[in-house]
Write a protein that holds these residues in place. Structure first.
Motif, short mmCIF file in Angstrom:
data_model
loop_
_atom_site.label_atom_id
_atom_site.label_comp_id
_atom_site.label_asym_id
_atom_site.label_seq_id
_atom_site.Cartn_x
_atom_site.Cartn_y
_atom_site.Cartn_z
N GLN A 50 20.82 17.95 -21.08
CA GLN A 50 20.04 19.19 -20.96
C GLN A 50 20.30 20.17 -22.10
O GLN A 50 19.88 21.32 -22.05
N LYS A 51 20.99 19.73 -23.12
CA LYS A 51 21.26 20.53 -24.31
C LYS A 51 22.02 21.81 -23.97
O LYS A 51 21.47 22.91 -24.01
N PRO A 52 23.29 21.66 -23.58
CA PRO A 52 24.12 22.84 -23.30
C PRO A 52 24.30 23.68 -24.56
O PRO A 52 23.94 23.23 -25.64
N PRO A 53 24.84 24.92 -24.42
CA PRO A 53 25.65 25.45 -23.32
C PRO A 53 24.83 25.99 -22.15
O PRO A 53 23.64 26.26 -22.28
N PHE A 54 25.58 26.17 -21.02
CA PHE A 54 24.99 26.72 -19.82
C PHE A 54 25.79 27.95 -19.39
O PHE A 54 26.94 28.14 -19.77
N VAL A 55 25.17 28.78 -18.57
CA VAL A 55 25.87 29.88 -17.91
C VAL A 55 25.59 29.76 -16.42
O VAL A 55 24.48 29.36 -16.02
N ILE A 56 26.59 30.03 -15.60
CA ILE A 56 26.41 29.91 -14.14
C ILE A 56 26.45 31.30 -13.50
O ILE A 56 27.01 32.26 -14.07
N ASN A 57 25.86 31.40 -12.32
CA ASN A 57 25.85 32.66 -11.58
C ASN A 57 26.45 32.50 -10.19
O ASN A 57 26.13 33.24 -9.27
N ASP A 58 27.31 31.49 -10.05
CA ASP A 58 27.93 31.21 -8.76
C ASP A 58 29.38 30.80 -8.97
O ASP A 58 29.83 30.61 -10.09
N TYR A 59 30.11 30.66 -7.86
CA TYR A 59 31.50 30.20 -7.90
C TYR A 59 31.53 28.68 -7.84
O TYR A 59 30.81 28.07 -7.04
N ARG A 60 32.41 28.06 -8.65
CA ARG A 60 32.53 26.60 -8.63
C ARG A 60 34.01 26.21 -8.64
O ARG A 60 34.80 26.75 -9.42
N LEU A 61 34.35 25.28 -7.78
CA LEU A 61 35.71 24.78 -7.67
C LEU A 61 35.66 23.26 -7.76
O LEU A 61 34.80 22.63 -7.12
N PHE A 87 38.46 26.15 -11.67
CA PHE A 87 37.74 27.26 -11.06
C PHE A 87 36.88 27.93 -12.12
O PHE A 87 37.34 28.22 -13.22
N LEU A 88 35.62 28.18 -11.79
CA LEU A 88 34.68 28.86 -12.67
C LEU A 88 34.03 29.99 -11.89
O LEU A 88 33.46 29.77 -10.82
N ALA A 89 34.08 31.19 -12.43
CA ALA A 89 33.49 32.36 -11.78
C ALA A 89 32.08 32.59 -12.30
O ALA A 89 31.70 32.08 -13.36
N PRO A 90 31.27 33.37 -11.56
CA PRO A 90 29.95 33.72 -12.07
C PRO A 90 30.04 34.35 -13.46
O PRO A 90 30.93 35.16 -13.73
N GLY A 91 29.13 33.95 -14.34
CA GLY A 91 29.15 34.44 -15.71
C GLY A 91 29.85 33.51 -16.68
O GLY A 91 29.81 33.74 -17.89
N THR A 92 30.48 32.46 -16.18
CA THR A 92 31.17 31.51 -17.05
C THR A 92 30.16 30.74 -17.90
O THR A 92 29.13 30.28 -17.41
N ILE A 93 30.48 30.61 -19.18
CA ILE A 93 29.67 29.81 -20.10
C ILE A 93 30.33 28.44 -20.22
O ILE A 93 31.53 28.33 -20.49
N ILE A 94 29.54 27.39 -20.00
CA ILE A 94 30.05 26.03 -19.99
C ILE A 94 29.35 25.22 -21.07
O ILE A 94 28.12 25.20 -21.14
N ASN A 95 30.14 24.54 -21.88
CA ASN A 95 29.57 23.64 -22.89
C ASN A 95 30.26 22.28 -22.74
O ASN A 95 31.29 22.03 -23.36
#
Length: 299
Positions: A50-61, A87-95
């Protein structure tokens, strides 16, 4: 990362996974409240496409139980391997960059409609907004505890009489478990820093007292009952200056005092300060100060 991150929310994840649902249905669960991944590598390959990077708006464990991956979180490269909790909080940028073919990751995302299990002011400290993300190596026992909670949640969401309060309680249990691991990690880091500072505080007086007789780190390591390598590492990490440089600084200060406040010959100073010969003494001084001992004394 020079590309604008794309939002990887619940709707986007459904769009990505739905065309492949037949292949991954046994490993992925979605509703409007929670998304759960049960250890399938193909999911990560779909994300990379999906051609990252991504940003999330939720909590992920998550928990990595097998394999490894290379991922950039919030502009920091991380090498993730088996035994890592995430652990990833909302607003985390993931690549996501790469994953091994045998990667197995178990985890969940808490979407906006999920009933958060904590009242205001009682959220565990790791999740109260001060930490954007963390990835920690956990013990086998701690990983097993996380797996048991995860397995119970996975089993629950597939029951026809799915009960939201139980799901919320299981999520709370996982968050408490992660919070305990995070606090333990930070306390261990603090204790390590405290021990390192204690070593440094003992090292400096020893150097000031014995630099005239002992120019090598081995003497100080022996006095502190440490190995040369460990002492060198601690001093560098604590002060940003190598142990040998601290010894040389103290020695230079002692030489300057002798040159400026006594009329001893340079050869005698070299002998008293345990240099093998005057030539070696002069080269050492000039390398550190830029002039010879004689030039320093007269200039």
């Amino acid at each position: 990362m020079d590309k604008q991150p794309k939002l990887l929310d619940m709707s986007r994840m459904k769009d990505i996974f739905m065309p492949h649902l037949k292949q991954i249905s046994e490993h992925v669960f979605f509703n409007n409240e929670i998304g759960i991944l049960n250890g399938h590598t193909q999911v990560f390959h779909l994300l990379i496409q999906q051609k990252p990077p991504f940003v999330i708006n939720d909590y992920r464990l998550g928990i990595i139980v097998k394999g490894e991956g290379h991922v950039n979180f919030n502009l920091v490269d991380r090498h993730l391997r088996a035994g890592t909790i995430i652990f990833l909080a909302p607003g985390t940028i993931i690549n996501p960059i790469s994953f091994s073919d045998d990667l197995e990751l178990f985890g969940f995302a808490l979407f906006a409609d999920f009933p958060m299990p904590f009242p205001p002011g009682q959220v565990p400290s790791a999740f109260n907004g001060q930490v954007r993300d963390f990835q920690l190596q956990a013990s086998e026992s701690d990983i097993q505890t996380a797996r048991h909670i995860f397995d119970a949640l996975w089993h629950l969401v597939h029951q026809p009489d799915y009960h939201r309060p139980v799901a919320s309680a299981l999520v709370a249990a996982m968050m408490h478990h992660y919070d305990a691991l995070y606090r333990r990690h930070t306390e261990q880091q603090s204790a390590t820093r405290s021990r390192e500072q204690t070593i440094f505080n003992r090292f400096i007086p020893l150097v000031n007292q014995h630099c005239a007789e002992h120019h090598q780190i081995g003497y100080y390591a022996d006095r502190l009952c440490l190995t040369d390598r460990y002492l060198s590492s601690v001093i560098s990490q604590t002060s940003g200056v190598t142990a040998k440089e601290w010894i040389d600084r103290a020695l230079i200060t002692r030489i300057k005092v002798e040159l400026m406040h006594t009329d001893k010959p340079v050869a005698r100073i070299a002998e008293e300060l345990n240099f093998p010969n005057p030539s070696f003494f002069s080269k050492f001084f000039k390398r550190n100060i830029g002039v010879t001992p004689g030039e320093y004394r007269t200039g």
